[in-house]
Design an enzyme around this catalytic site. Structure first.
Site, PDB file in Angstrom:
ATOM      1  N   HIS A 280      12.347   9.571   7.681  1.00  0.00           N
ATOM      2  CA  HIS A 280      12.819   8.651   6.630  1.00  0.00           C
ATOM      3  C   HIS A 280      11.890   8.626   5.428  1.00  0.00           C
ATOM      4  O   HIS A 280      10.684   8.580   5.544  1.00  0.00           O
ATOM      5  CB  HIS A 280      13.123   7.256   7.169  1.00  0.00           C
ATOM      6  N   ASP A 292       4.033   6.679   8.539  1.00  0.00           N
ATOM      7  CA  ASP A 292       5.383   6.105   8.643  1.00  0.00           C
ATOM      8  C   ASP A 292       6.047   6.112   7.274  1.00  0.00           C
ATOM      9  O   ASP A 292       5.920   5.157   6.531  1.00  0.00           O
ATOM     10  CB  ASP A 292       5.296   4.682   9.204  1.00  0.00           C
ATOM     11  N   GLU A 326      15.320   3.404   6.480  1.00  0.00           N
ATOM     12  CA  GLU A 326      15.139   3.172   7.916  1.00  0.00           C
ATOM     13  C   GLU A 326      14.490   1.816   8.162  1.00  0.00           C
ATOM     14  O   GLU A 326      14.837   1.104   9.091  1.00  0.00           O
ATOM     15  CB  GLU A 326      14.275   4.283   8.529  1.00  0.00           C
ATOM     16  N   GLU A 327      13.526   1.469   7.306  1.00  0.00           N
ATOM     17  CA  GLU A 327      12.673   0.303   7.599  1.00  0.00           C
ATOM     18  C   GLU A 327      13.404  -1.035   7.596  1.00  0.00           C
ATOM     19  O   GLU A 327      13.116  -1.883   8.413  1.00  0.00           O
ATOM     20  CB  GLU A 327      11.502   0.240   6.608  1.00  0.00           C
ATOM     21  N   ASP A 354       9.482  10.489  13.577  1.00  0.00           N
ATOM     22  CA  ASP A 354       9.156   9.170  13.013  1.00  0.00           C
ATOM     23  C   ASP A 354       8.235   8.413  13.960  1.00  0.00           C
ATOM     24  O   ASP A 354       8.381   7.211  14.162  1.00  0.00           O
ATOM     25  CB  ASP A 354      10.449   8.373  12.749  1.00  0.00           C
ATOM     26  N   HIS A 425       3.041   0.134   9.336  1.00  0.00           N
ATOM     27  CA  HIS A 425       3.484  -0.979   8.464  1.00  0.00           C
ATOM     28  C   HIS A 425       2.344  -1.757   7.823  1.00  0.00           C
ATOM     29  O   HIS A 425       2.527  -2.909   7.422  1.00  0.00           O
ATOM     30  CB  HIS A 425       4.385  -1.970   9.221  1.00  0.00           C
TER      31      HIS A 425
HETATM   32 ZN   LIG Z   1       9.269   4.882  10.531  1.00  0.00          ZN
END
Ligand SMILES: [Zn+2]
Length: 457
Positions: A280, A292, A326-327, A354, A425
């Protein structure tokens, strides 16, 4: 006698043919690794994406730039087709930097805190309230309305450190972030703070998405760094009347137009059958989105480059997909599957990276028959020299998930999982935490599996 000779000849021929195929497979795989490790582009692409595009949450300027970045790079690869798919995405903005304080009656201790993605703002002056610490929803419900009304609920259940698979620990702790605010709101709480979903004790708060349930008053939700959560818990034990203050000014704007970016290498024998490789393109707003999912993006792009550069013509069509959103919504993944169905496309496999850009360990498969799984497991002899031992059920990926009802076999690339949740994140998910060789090994691993699957039938 003649008959027997023919039989023996054909037996020898077929034996040597199959060992030729194995030799050939191991030669191709060797080439993927040689090329990725000597002339690979993934690392420099990642440097470019993380430093020149940077954070790219759906709907943001960064996300727009990322789409352009991916499209331009893929167009320069000389593939058969590069195109965008339109998709409307959620547009949440963080606003001014959040503030959080522990007020223990004697002092005001500033703590690192970030709003959860999708949360509403606090009132302009912030909220101050007594804190109730719980570990589970069950514990919260047992307290009832009386105890929770007007309070800030503090969810402090850590990721289970004994889980060897950290993704399992993440899954088990995730309800606090996703629906903690709803559960607390039902009992009259005015705000929620959670212990960051991280396996490391440090000062980086980790964001992530939360979703409001309908029919429940919306209350603001934020994450504390793991160190701050430990401190707050300790302070509450010493002084149960400790209060907490936090202020955030995030908001949800109208949906914004965005895109998935797709590049295609047409199959030489079965162009109508498609194998997807992707990750993503969006990331959380706090960091560069290196692990990520910048790593998954550049590894997928490198898979296409490896096939093209080594002159390996796939029998089925290979599509590199840079999914959007995606998030905080998975709108890109849903849109991709919707269009696949609408256009009567047949997706036989989809592979997603991912899970970070760490040392490759293997793959997880979802939706594979026992026969197919056994066949892929038999490739271990070819893949084990590169450290790829784990080929098991499970895995897949959020973006490719919506393809499952179409009968697509989903595959998740599995790198080593011990460090991922240190960065996930949070603002420390940066380029310098990615190891070049680990990243390149991952890209070659993915290309190798795709090559083997492409030659299955
Ligand atoms: Zn991810």
């Amino acid at each position: 006698m003649k008959k027997q000779t023919t039989f023996i000849t054909s037996l020898i021929l077929s034996l040597s043919l199959s060992s030729f195929a194995q030799d050939n497979d191991s030669t191709v795989i060797r080439k993927f690794f040689n090329e990725s490790l000597s002339n690979g582009k993934s690392y420099e692409w990642l440097r470019d994406l993380t430093s020149n595009v940077g954070p790219r949450l759906s709907g943001s300027e960064g996300a727009k730039k990322a789409v352009q970045w991916g499209k331009t790079l893929l167009e320069s690869g000389g593939y058969d087709r590069v195109f965008l798919q339109d998709v409307m995405v959620p547009h949440w903005v963080r606003g001014a930097k959040e503030e959080g304080y522990i007020l223990d009656g004697k002092q005001k201790i500033k703590v690192p805190l970030v709003a959860l993605g999708g949360s509403i703002a606090t009132p302009k002056k912030g909220i101050t309230a007594e804190v109730i610490e719980v570990k589970t929803f069950q514990e919260l419900r047992a307290l009832g309305k009386e105890k929770c009304e007007g309070k800030i609920i503090f969810f402090n259940r850590p990721m289970d450190p004994t889980k060897i698979n950290t993704f399992e620990a993440y899954g088990q702790a995730g309800d606090q972030r996703r629906s903690g605010a709803n559960e607390a709101s039902k009992l009259g709480a005015i705000g929620v703070i959670i212990r960051s979903l991280s396996s490391t004790e440090n000062d980086f708060p980790h964001t992530g998405s939360m979703v409001y349930a309908t029919g429940v008053p919306l209350i603001p939700a934020a994450a504390l760094s793991t160190n701050a959560a430990t401190l707050l818990s300790k302070t509450l034990k010493e002084n149960p009347n400790t209060k907490f203050y936090f202020k955030q000014s995030c908001e949800t704007l109208p949906d914004a137009p965005s895109h998935n970016v797709v590049a295609e290498i047409k199959g030489s024998e079965h162009p109508e059958e498609i194998i997807v490789v992707g990750g993503h393109l969006d990331s959380w707003d706090l960091a560069q989105g290196a692990h990520d999912d910048g790593t998954g993006i550049v590894q997928s792009m490198e898979v296409a480059r490896l096939f093209k550069n080594l002159g390996i013509k796939p029998r089925h069509t290979i599509r590199i997909v840079l999914f959007m959103n995606e998030e905080n919504g998975n709108r890109g993944g849903v849109k991709y599957a919707e269009l696949a169905k609408q256009n009567n496309e047949k997706h036989i496999f989809a592979l997603e990276s991912d899970n970070g850009g760490f040392t490759p360990r293997g793959f997880g498969m979802q939706g594979a028959s026992a026969e197919l799984l056994a066949k892929v497991q038999s490739y271990r002899t070819l893949l084990a020299p590169y450290g790829l031992h784990e080929i098991e059920r499970g895995g897949g990926g959020v973006d490719i998930g919506p393809l499952a009802p179409q009968g697509t076999v989903l595959i998740g690339f599995k790198p080593d999982a011990q460090r991922y949740f240190e960065y996930h994140h949070a603002s420390n998910d940066t380029f310098d935490t990615v190891n070049q060789r680990e990243l390149e090994m991952g890209a070659a691993s993915m290309a190798s599996l795709i090559y083997l699957l492409d030659n299955l039938k």
